[in-house]
Design a protein around this motif. Sequence first.
Motif, mmCIF file in Angstrom:
data_model
loop_
_atom_site.group_PDB
_atom_site.id
_atom_site.type_symbol
_atom_site.label_atom_id
_atom_site.label_comp_id
_atom_site.label_asym_id
_atom_site.label_seq_id
_atom_site.Cartn_x
_atom_site.Cartn_y
_atom_site.Cartn_z
ATOM 1 N N GLN A 103 30.616 35.900 30.885
ATOM 2 C CA GLN A 103 30.466 35.738 32.331
ATOM 3 C C GLN A 103 29.509 36.846 32.787
ATOM 4 N N LEU A 104 28.224 36.523 32.789
ATOM 5 C CA LEU A 104 27.185 37.524 32.957
ATOM 6 C C LEU A 104 27.223 38.224 34.321
ATOM 7 N N GLU A 105 26.931 39.530 34.295
ATOM 8 C CA GLU A 105 26.753 40.363 35.484
ATOM 9 C C GLU A 105 27.951 40.334 36.428
ATOM 10 N N GLN A 106 29.145 40.266 35.872
ATOM 11 C CA GLN A 106 30.370 40.341 36.670
ATOM 12 C C GLN A 106 31.365 41.256 35.967
ATOM 13 N N ILE A 107 31.899 42.197 36.689
ATOM 14 C CA ILE A 107 32.917 43.083 36.130
ATOM 15 C C ILE A 107 34.271 42.426 36.328
ATOM 16 N N ARG A 108 34.975 42.251 35.215
ATOM 17 C CA ARG A 108 36.284 41.594 35.258
ATOM 18 C C ARG A 108 37.366 42.554 34.786
#
Length: 453
Positions: A103-108
């Motif tokens: 899930q690119l460019e997202q901090i989870r």
Amino acid sequence: MKKISIRTRITLWYTLMLMIFLAIGVTGSYNAMYDILLEQHRVGMQKGANNLARLITRADNSAQLAVLERKMLPKDIYFVFFNSQNQVKAGQYETWMTEIPKQLEQIRTVERDGQYWFIYDNPINENANGISWFRTTIETTPTFQALKSMREKGIISIIPCLLLAALGGFFITRWGLKPIKKIAKTAKEIGDGDLSKRIELIAAKDEIGELLTEFNHMADNVQSVIEREKQFSSDASHEIRTPISVIITNAEYAIESKDLQVCTQTLALIINKSRHMQQMLSQLMILARGNEQAQAMELENLDISNIISDIAEERTPRAKEKNITIHVESEKEVIVNADLMLLSRMITNLIDNAVQYGTEDGYINIDIYKDKPAQNAVILIVDNGIGIAQSDLPFIFNRFYRSDKSRSQSGSGLGLSFVDFIVKLHKGSIAVDSHLGKGTCFKIELPLAKNPI
């Protein structure tokens, strides 16, 4: 069902509102700390990942990548490189970290076995060294545990705060509402018949102090009204009892007498006493109705000069019995908005009073004029009768009050009280100046009609 006291209700409302505010405060503090602490991790992770992305293209092989990775990222961050088929190329990581979908460019935030992690997937646009994207992972368990502990402590701290607030609120409202209990107790004592009871006033000039002052003022007025009504009832009973006794005695005498002349004189006396009672009862009814009488008035624009002249002419025969002259002098068109019946009875009472207590060969002068600055009609009724003592003047408008000199005369003691009542109904004023043996002057002021026709 038992009613909840105002003190308990105020305490409950205060505690509930405080609980809501504390809950909002704890939640807001928790969210603020959450954002601050976790933002530090986010910033560090993104900064390291962005720097690593710029340097990946410079590495010639996997060995150089490994060196760059370790130099560019903090020691507590895990990393893994993927090719375009999402296959692992290199990195330092745990197996589960490669199993999470891209899930690119997202901090989870990921929870695993009671531990919390941040995961960030960063793309490599130039696909250098066969790397399409890479993932960085950092453990945030200590931060989450600190936040959780803070939240729990915040929630727990609400309980003693609420207990202390409720206890403090209870005593504060108890102290604040103490005067109200005094009012209730005093009101009950007054209701039970002790009209002399009053509340001791406090020095504070606040709403409670004003309430106590007004309560005592109300109690004074109630006591005064009740005492006046008791006196009124007693006087009315006495005044009615006397003519009734005279009527009964004379009726019995007339029945026993066989002399026609005596019977005629007795019947004339009975008729006179009956009319006297009828007049007194009529005045009592009007006085008793009070506000109802004010609402029932039929107001109209009246020229009082004509009305007073007609009444003076009507009362002249009675005045001539004592050789008293009635003289009326008036300006033209002195118009007031008044009830004709009440106004006529007021003037009649004053003239009859002047005739009754006038001296032989005396006079009654009536002067009517406009006081234009005050917008009032002024009526002066002056006589040279027996006068009224200065000590009696403050009481002459009280019901059934008669001064010592006038008690030898016939009368109900309602005439001047009735006059004062009518003047007040018409929003006017009445004043009197009198001296024993010299005469009396009544001054009546009534508002002029605003739109005289």
